[in-house]
Design an enzyme around this catalytic site. Structure first.
Site, PDB file in Angstrom:
ATOM      1  N   SER A 257       5.608  10.973   7.507  1.00 42.29           N
ATOM      2  CA  SER A 257       5.191  10.842   8.911  1.00 42.29           C
ATOM      3  C   SER A 257       6.335  11.084   9.886  1.00 42.29           C
ATOM      4  O   SER A 257       7.510  10.825   9.574  1.00 42.29           O
ATOM      5  CB  SER A 257       4.646   9.427   9.133  1.00 42.29           C
TER       6      SER A 257
ATOM      7  N   LYS B 207       7.600   5.244   4.891  1.00 37.48           N
ATOM      8  CA  LYS B 207       7.501   6.689   4.659  1.00 37.48           C
ATOM      9  C   LYS B 207       8.845   7.250   4.198  1.00 37.48           C
ATOM     10  O   LYS B 207       8.903   8.117   3.312  1.00 37.48           O
ATOM     11  CB  LYS B 207       7.011   7.393   5.929  1.00 37.48           C
TER      12      LYS B 207
ATOM     13  N   ASN C  80       0.810  -1.227   0.000  1.00 34.81           N
ATOM     14  CA  ASN C  80       0.000   0.000   0.000  1.00 34.81           C
ATOM     15  C   ASN C  80       0.841   1.274   0.000  1.00 34.81           C
ATOM     16  O   ASN C  80       0.469   2.263  -0.640  1.00 34.81           O
ATOM     17  CB  ASN C  80      -0.927   0.020   1.221  1.00 34.81           C
TER      18      ASN C  80
ATOM     19  N   TYR D 286       6.422   0.841   9.263  1.00 31.15           N
ATOM     20  CA  TYR D 286       5.609   1.906   8.667  1.00 31.15           C
ATOM     21  C   TYR D 286       6.485   3.139   8.406  1.00 31.15           C
ATOM     22  O   TYR D 286       6.435   3.747   7.320  1.00 31.15           O
ATOM     23  CB  TYR D 286       4.449   2.226   9.623  1.00 31.15           C
TER      24      TYR D 286
HETATM   25  N1  LIG Z   1      -3.464  11.148  10.759  1.00 29.97           N
HETATM   26  C1  LIG Z   1      -2.200  11.447  11.140  1.00 29.97           C
HETATM   27  O1  LIG Z   1      -1.985  12.021  12.235  1.00 29.97           O
HETATM   28  C2  LIG Z   1      -1.054  11.118  10.248  1.00 29.97           C
HETATM   29  C3  LIG Z   1      -1.215  10.598   8.974  1.00 29.97           C
HETATM   30  N2  LIG Z   1      -0.130  10.373   8.174  1.00 29.97           N
HETATM   31  C4  LIG Z   1      -0.277   9.844   6.821  1.00 29.97           C
HETATM   32  O2  LIG Z   1      -1.310  10.552   6.156  1.00 29.97           O
HETATM   33  C5  LIG Z   1      -2.010   9.690   5.268  1.00 29.97           C
HETATM   34  C6  LIG Z   1      -3.489   9.716   5.594  1.00 29.97           C
HETATM   35  O3  LIG Z   1      -3.641   9.263   6.923  1.00 29.97           O
HETATM   36  P1  LIG Z   1      -5.073   9.266   7.637  1.00 29.97           P
HETATM   37  O4  LIG Z   1      -6.007  10.147   6.890  1.00 29.97           O
HETATM   38  O5  LIG Z   1      -4.843   9.494   9.072  1.00 29.97           O
HETATM   39  O6  LIG Z   1      -5.470   7.737   7.437  1.00 29.97           O
HETATM   40  P2  LIG Z   1      -6.916   7.136   7.172  1.00 29.97           P
HETATM   41  O7  LIG Z   1      -6.817   5.664   7.400  1.00 29.97           O
HETATM   42  O8  LIG Z   1      -7.949   7.905   7.908  1.00 29.97           O
HETATM   43  O9  LIG Z   1      -7.098   7.406   5.610  1.00 29.97           O
HETATM   44  C7  LIG Z   1      -6.369   6.696   4.651  1.00 29.97           C
HETATM   45  C8  LIG Z   1      -7.275   6.511   3.444  1.00 29.97           C
HETATM   46  O10 LIG Z   1      -6.514   5.864   2.424  1.00 29.97           O
HETATM   47  C9  LIG Z   1      -7.308   4.836   1.851  1.00 29.97           C
HETATM   48  N3  LIG Z   1      -6.399   3.805   1.364  1.00 29.97           N
HETATM   49  C10 LIG Z   1      -5.573   3.028   2.105  1.00 29.97           C
HETATM   50  N4  LIG Z   1      -4.885   2.198   1.303  1.00 29.97           N
HETATM   51  C11 LIG Z   1      -5.279   2.472   0.040  1.00 29.97           C
HETATM   52  C12 LIG Z   1      -4.940   1.933  -1.227  1.00 29.97           C
HETATM   53  N5  LIG Z   1      -4.052   0.931  -1.348  1.00 29.97           N
HETATM   54  N6  LIG Z   1      -5.527   2.452  -2.333  1.00 29.97           N
HETATM   55  C13 LIG Z   1      -6.443   3.454  -2.217  1.00 29.97           C
HETATM   56  N7  LIG Z   1      -6.829   3.977  -1.040  1.00 29.97           N
HETATM   57  C14 LIG Z   1      -6.245   3.491   0.073  1.00 29.97           C
HETATM   58  C15 LIG Z   1      -8.220   4.343   2.964  1.00 29.97           C
HETATM   59  O11 LIG Z   1      -9.397   3.763   2.432  1.00 29.97           O
HETATM   60  C16 LIG Z   1      -8.483   5.621   3.749  1.00 29.97           C
HETATM   61  O12 LIG Z   1      -9.667   6.282   3.308  1.00 29.97           O
HETATM   62  C17 LIG Z   1      -1.375   8.313   5.429  1.00 29.97           C
HETATM   63  O13 LIG Z   1      -0.443   8.117   4.388  1.00 29.97           O
HETATM   64  C18 LIG Z   1      -0.679   8.387   6.773  1.00 29.97           C
HETATM   65  O14 LIG Z   1       0.430   7.520   6.809  1.00 29.97           O
HETATM   66  C19 LIG Z   1       1.140  10.634   8.595  1.00 29.97           C
HETATM   67  C20 LIG Z   1       1.366  11.102   9.862  1.00 29.97           C
HETATM   68  C21 LIG Z   1       0.297  11.380  10.790  1.00 29.97           C
HETATM   69  O1  LIG Z   2       1.985   8.522  11.117  1.00 26.12           O
HETATM   70  C1  LIG Z   2       1.117   8.529  11.976  1.00 26.12           C
HETATM   71  O2  LIG Z   2       1.340   9.213  13.116  1.00 26.12           O
HETATM   72  C2  LIG Z   2       0.257   9.569  13.990  1.00 26.12           C
HETATM   73  C3  LIG Z   2       0.848   9.936  15.335  1.00 26.12           C
HETATM   74  O3  LIG Z   2       1.607   8.853  15.817  1.00 26.12           O
HETATM   75  P1  LIG Z   2       1.363   8.219  17.272  1.00 26.12           P
HETATM   76  O4  LIG Z   2       2.481   7.233  17.427  1.00 26.12           O
HETATM   77  O5  LIG Z   2       1.454   9.349  18.244  1.00 26.12           O
HETATM   78  O6  LIG Z   2      -0.018   7.633  17.255  1.00 26.12           O
HETATM   79  C4  LIG Z   2      -0.732   8.411  14.092  1.00 26.12           C
HETATM   80  O7  LIG Z   2      -1.812   8.756  14.931  1.00 26.12           O
HETATM   81  C5  LIG Z   2      -1.214   8.100  12.689  1.00 26.12           C
HETATM   82  O8  LIG Z   2      -2.158   7.052  12.693  1.00 26.12           O
HETATM   83  C6  LIG Z   2      -0.050   7.676  11.846  1.00 26.12           C
HETATM   84  O9  LIG Z   2      -0.480   7.510  10.489  1.00 26.12           O
END
Ligand SMILES: NC(=O)C1=CN([C@@H]2O[C@H](COP(=O)(O)OP(=O)(O)OC[C@H]3O[C@@H](n4cnc5c(N)ncnc54)[C@H](O)[C@@H]3O)[C@@H](O)[C@H]2O)C=CC1
Ligand SMILES: O=C1O[C@H](COP(=O)(O)O)[C@@H](O)[C@H](O)[C@H]1O
Length: 252
Positions: A109, A149, A84, A145
């Site tokens: 991340s 990244k 993914n 993970y």
């Molecule tokens: N939420 C956070 O605090 C952080 C998020 N990130 C990164 O930001 C991005 C988004 O994270 P979130 O919105 O929190 O996650 P989330 O799980 O809420 O959203 C991810 C979306 O990507 C879609 N998805 C996953 N694999 C897929 C694939 N192979 N093909 C098409 N769609 C796919 C899922 O259906 C989901 O809607 C990720 O790459 C995550 O690693 C990085 C650091 C922190």
């Molecule tokens: O990359 C990500 O980081 C956030 C924050 O990390 P955490 O170790 O404090 O949970 C995480 O919530 C998120 O799911 C992840 O995609």
């Protein structure tokens, strides 16, 4: 930006934060492997980012890509992040350069640099500690993970150098809606509010740059990620600060 912006992972938390803030400001083409739960205000492509034919069709005509789709779990197993996160990112980068996309914004991340914390915690989570990462340091992933990244950032470096694609990696901290994480020092130090998230990705779509790695956090008093590069290269001007919150109450 007159051409459509492809937003992958649009249904997730980061995607919803971006659309909630700047949903009216661009012509969006949304993509997610899960169909939208309700009616979408924008064109919506249901596809997996590893499906090369579907991705080539999805990027066609787009001027920019914000690539969020992937497995976001810090504990995600290798087979999932390989498919993914790493394969998916390479698939969409390759399709983007072939389609003539100008810029690519990648959701990296804090976990790409997680092991810088190992010998410094918990002191570095506090405002009287002056240790800061600035984006020029080598990755030190804290888990597989985080390795995925760091791989995405390196793929972006290759596609920038080889194909002149503008590439920005945003090392996102901890995005939470409404208020900073409660009773979690690390999360408060790397809090990214929804409005700062939307503003930062807006700057990534508007500023001129070649290759950048920036930190995506709010202007928290207690931070161990520098915001200088995001401010200087992108014009990021965050509005929020976790120190202004006591639990779920804003106190300043
Ligand atoms: N939420 C956070 O605090 C952080 C998020 N990130 C990164 O930001 C991005 C988004 O994270 P979130 O919105 O929190 O996650 P989330 O799980 O809420 O959203 C991810 C979306 O990507 C879609 N998805 C996953 N694999 C897929 C694939 N192979 N093909 C098409 N769609 C796919 C899922 O259906 C989901 O809607 C990720 O790459 C995550 O690693 C990085 C650091 C922190
Ligand atoms: O990359 C990500 O980081 C956030 C924050 O990390 P955490 O170790 O404090 O949970 C995480 O919530 C998120 O799911 C992840 O995609």
């Amino acid at each position: 930006m007159d051409d459509p912006v492809l937003l992958t992972g649009a249904s997730g938390r980061v995607g919803q934060a971006i659309l909630g803030g700047i949903g009216e400001d661009y012509d969006w083409r949304l993509l997610d492997r899960e169909p939208p739960t309700g009616e979408s205000d924008h064109e919506f492509v249901v596809a997996d980012v590893t499906d090369e034919d579907a991705i080539r069709a999805a990027v066609d005509g787009c001027g920019a890509v914000i690539h969020l789709a992937g497995d976001p779990r810090p504990e995600a197993p290798w087979d999932s992040v390989l498919r993914n996160n790493i394969d998916g990112t390479q698939t969409i980068l390759d399709a983007a350069v072939d389609a003539g996309v100008d810029r690519f914004v990648f959701a990296s991340s804090n976990h790409a640099v997680g092991h810088y914390e190992t010998e410094r915690k918990p002191d570095l989570y506090r405002s009287d500690d002056d240790f800061q990462l600035d984006g020029t340091e080598l990755p030190r992933p804290g888990n597989l993970y985080g390795v995925s990244k760091a791989a995405g950032e390196t793929l972006g470096r290759y596609y920038h150098d080889e194909h002149d694609l503008s590439f920005a990696a945003v090392r996102i901290g901890n995005l939470t809606e409404g208020h900073p994480p409660i009773d979690y020092e690390r999360g408060q130090a790397m809090w990214l509010s929804y409005r700062d998230c939307a503003h930062l990705f807006d700057r990534c779509l508007s500023a001129d740059y070649g290759y950048e790695i920036v930190y995506g956090i709010s202007d928290n008093d207690r931070k161990y990620y520098s915001l200088e590069r995001a401010k200087e290269a992108l014009g990021y001007d965050p509005a929020d600060n976790s120190a202004e919150w006591d639990g779920d109450e804003q106190v300043e």
